[in-house]
Design a protein around this motif. Sequence first.
Motif, short mmCIF file in Angstrom:
data_model
loop_
_atom_site.label_atom_id
_atom_site.label_comp_id
_atom_site.label_asym_id
_atom_site.label_seq_id
_atom_site.Cartn_x
_atom_site.Cartn_y
_atom_site.Cartn_z
N SER A 1 26.33 56.77 131.91
CA SER A 1 25.77 55.73 131.04
C SER A 1 26.91 54.93 130.40
CB SER A 1 24.93 56.36 129.94
OG SER A 1 24.58 55.36 128.99
N GLU A 2 26.72 53.63 130.35
CA GLU A 2 27.73 52.76 129.73
C GLU A 2 27.73 52.89 128.21
OE1 GLU A 2 24.94 52.09 131.27
OE2 GLU A 2 24.29 50.01 131.06
N SER B 1 15.28 56.76 132.78
CA SER B 1 13.89 56.43 132.44
C SER B 1 13.05 56.25 133.71
CB SER B 1 13.88 55.14 131.60
OG SER B 1 14.49 54.11 132.34
N TYR C 1 12.69 52.84 140.76
CA TYR C 1 13.47 51.79 141.46
C TYR C 1 14.61 52.42 142.27
CZ TYR C 1 17.10 48.14 141.63
OH TYR C 1 18.09 47.29 142.03
N GLY D 1 12.88 61.11 135.99
CA GLY D 1 12.48 60.05 135.08
C GLY D 1 12.20 60.53 133.66
P1 NAD Z 1 18.11 54.41 131.56
O1 NAD Z 1 17.07 54.52 132.63
O2 NAD Z 1 18.13 53.17 130.73
O3 NAD Z 1 19.58 54.51 132.21
C1 NAD Z 1 19.91 55.55 133.12
C2 NAD Z 1 21.00 55.03 134.05
O4 NAD Z 1 20.47 53.92 134.80
C3 NAD Z 1 22.24 54.52 133.33
O5 NAD Z 1 23.38 54.96 134.04
C4 NAD Z 1 22.09 53.01 133.36
O6 NAD Z 1 23.33 52.35 133.42
C5 NAD Z 1 21.29 52.77 134.63
N1 NAD Z 1 20.42 51.61 134.53
C6 NAD Z 1 19.77 51.16 133.42
N2 NAD Z 1 19.05 50.06 133.71
C7 NAD Z 1 19.22 49.82 135.03
C8 NAD Z 1 18.71 48.82 135.94
N3 NAD Z 1 17.88 47.86 135.52
N4 NAD Z 1 19.09 48.87 137.23
C9 NAD Z 1 19.92 49.84 137.66
N5 NAD Z 1 20.44 50.80 136.85
C10 NAD Z 1 20.09 50.80 135.56
O7 NAD Z 1 17.98 55.71 130.66
P2 NAD Z 1 18.73 56.05 129.28
O8 NAD Z 1 18.17 55.20 128.20
O9 NAD Z 1 20.20 56.09 129.48
O10 NAD Z 1 18.26 57.56 129.05
C11 NAD Z 1 17.04 57.91 128.46
C12 NAD Z 1 15.97 58.12 129.50
O11 NAD Z 1 16.36 59.15 130.42
C13 NAD Z 1 14.67 58.63 128.89
O12 NAD Z 1 13.60 57.99 129.55
C14 NAD Z 1 14.68 60.12 129.19
O13 NAD Z 1 13.41 60.74 129.24
C15 NAD Z 1 15.33 60.13 130.52
N6 NAD Z 1 15.91 61.43 130.82
C16 NAD Z 1 15.25 62.21 131.74
C17 NAD Z 1 15.74 63.47 132.02
C18 NAD Z 1 15.04 64.35 133.01
O14 NAD Z 1 15.57 65.40 133.30
N7 NAD Z 1 13.88 64.00 133.53
C19 NAD Z 1 16.92 63.93 131.41
C20 NAD Z 1 17.56 63.09 130.50
C21 NAD Z 1 17.05 61.84 130.22
#
Ligand code: NAD
Length: 498
Positions: free
Chosen positions: A175-176, A226, A232, A248
């Motif tokens: 994560s950034e 998420s 995606y 997710g």
């Molecule tokens: P996020 O989905 O915003 O980001 C996750 C990763 O995806 C990051 O590395 C981010 O840079 C990248 N990303 C974000 N937007 C993107 C896009 N449009 N296109 C491509 N890549 C993209 O999630 P977050 O806010 O960092 O973390 C919280 C989320 O993660 C919550 O929904 C939580 O429930 C989930 N989570 C799930 C688990 C699990 O085991 N199921 C564990 C930890 C966190």
Amino acid sequence: MRTIEHWIGGSTTSAGSTRTAPVWDPATGEQQAQVLLAEPSDVDTAVAAASKAFESWGDVSLSRRTRVMFRMRELLERHEGELARIVASEHGKVVADARGEIIRGREVVEYACGISSALKGGYSDQVSTDVDAYTFRQPLGVCAGITPFNFPVMVPLWMHPLAIACGNTFVLKPSERDPSASLFVAQLYADAGLPDGVFNVVNGDKAAVDTVLDHPGIAAVSFVGSTPIARYVHDRAAASGKRVQALGGAKNHAVVLPDADLDYAADHLTAAAFGSAGQRCMAISVAVAVGAAGDALVPLLAEKARAVRVGPGQDPGSEMGPLVTPQAKARVTEAVASGDAQGAVVVVDGRDLEVAGHPGGFFVGPSLLDRVTDRMDVYREEVFGPVLVVVRVDSLDEALRLINANPYGNGTAIFTSDGESARRFQRQVRVGMIGINVPIPVPMAHFSFGGWKDSLFGDTHVHGPEGVVFYTQGKVVTSRWPHVQRPVEAAFNFPTAH
Ligand code: NAD
């Protein structure tokens, strides 16, 4: 301003990156660093380093790979305090909580120390006359991990120790929002004797992720984040022929039956809802109070929510820190407001909390909303903050219907003193990880972690035995060494055992 770079081929580098994103100190609300955002060519450089390293690492013996993992395990333990403070400073969680995630992540390294057993193949002697058959598993090549902000150490550790112990090389896109921990881990791998290029870190945003998903040099992608992004990532990586597991979001329900020890349940629900400011994929965000449990439970939850000590993560007196960004704070306060507007009873309101000496921090206090229904947005959306909602139902069957109709299926829990109810719950609930009087049932590293429904896209769960399957592919060998006294004639009919 400190700039956080990438780690490619065994050292830090800015590669060709010029774009940056801010890294906050969530306790003060001030920017403490900037992180480089990779361009597609930077991902190419990392994949090239990982591909080169795979040429030799894939052939390194199991015992040598195991020795690296043992050293890594020792280094993670020795540097636990330092790493926990890095996590707390960028994520905002309290240091003791950060230590917890490092310990749980380290357990995956401990499992990886046993890779010789986990990768052991099978052998059948004399499956046909003079014919033996055996299986073994081989690494895939370059694997990638894309990880969320909320566990900057543990979630990547769900992936790379096993991928690497299985003989793969790895490119991590953390994560950034809290990138520094991954660079620290990269240095520990180098100190543990892992050859350059086996583990790489590319910091970045969507541009880096999309390049990973389409990259012909990457064989497999593990994602945690998420649900919309998980879906995606799954679809795009699969379309480019990769093996993919994409975990997710979540909406984790805890059912409280009237026969439960309600004080115990309230204590554990409070910690599970508000620990890490609710920013855990296994946080309890919905308490499902069955029958008479509701009237007794809500005052207990309210008392305990009001008593949570909220403060900076670096302060040992804090039980709960700030949220990760100003946007996260805004999302949580809006969720409480929408519950209020749609008819929920706001029993405890954390929106106006102020932490002395930290006026700019991204703090929101614990909030407790009662009489929430499944039609309200605060129930339907993943809030990912310190908000616990109470839904009242009349029976365990109604609780099961509610949970099973929810699109998420990550974790759930039941509080009861009745074994029959607990057993019925564990068999009938459509959720991947279940706690019985345990609010956060995160599986140990020698089991695998994963949800159902919209909480996981793909087949295999992460770490444990399913992680080993994910990061390897099997071979079956059927072998005959012709016996001089028993020559074998070729046959045109389909071969059968004899
Ligand atoms: P996020 O989905 O915003 O980001 C996750 C990763 O995806 C990051 O590395 C981010 O840079 C990248 N990303 C974000 N937007 C993107 C896009 N449009 N296109 C491509 N890549 C993209 O999630 P977050 O806010 O960092 O973390 C919280 C989320 O993660 C919550 O929904 C939580 O429930 C989930 N989570 C799930 C688990 C699990 O085991 N199921 C564990 C930890 C966190």
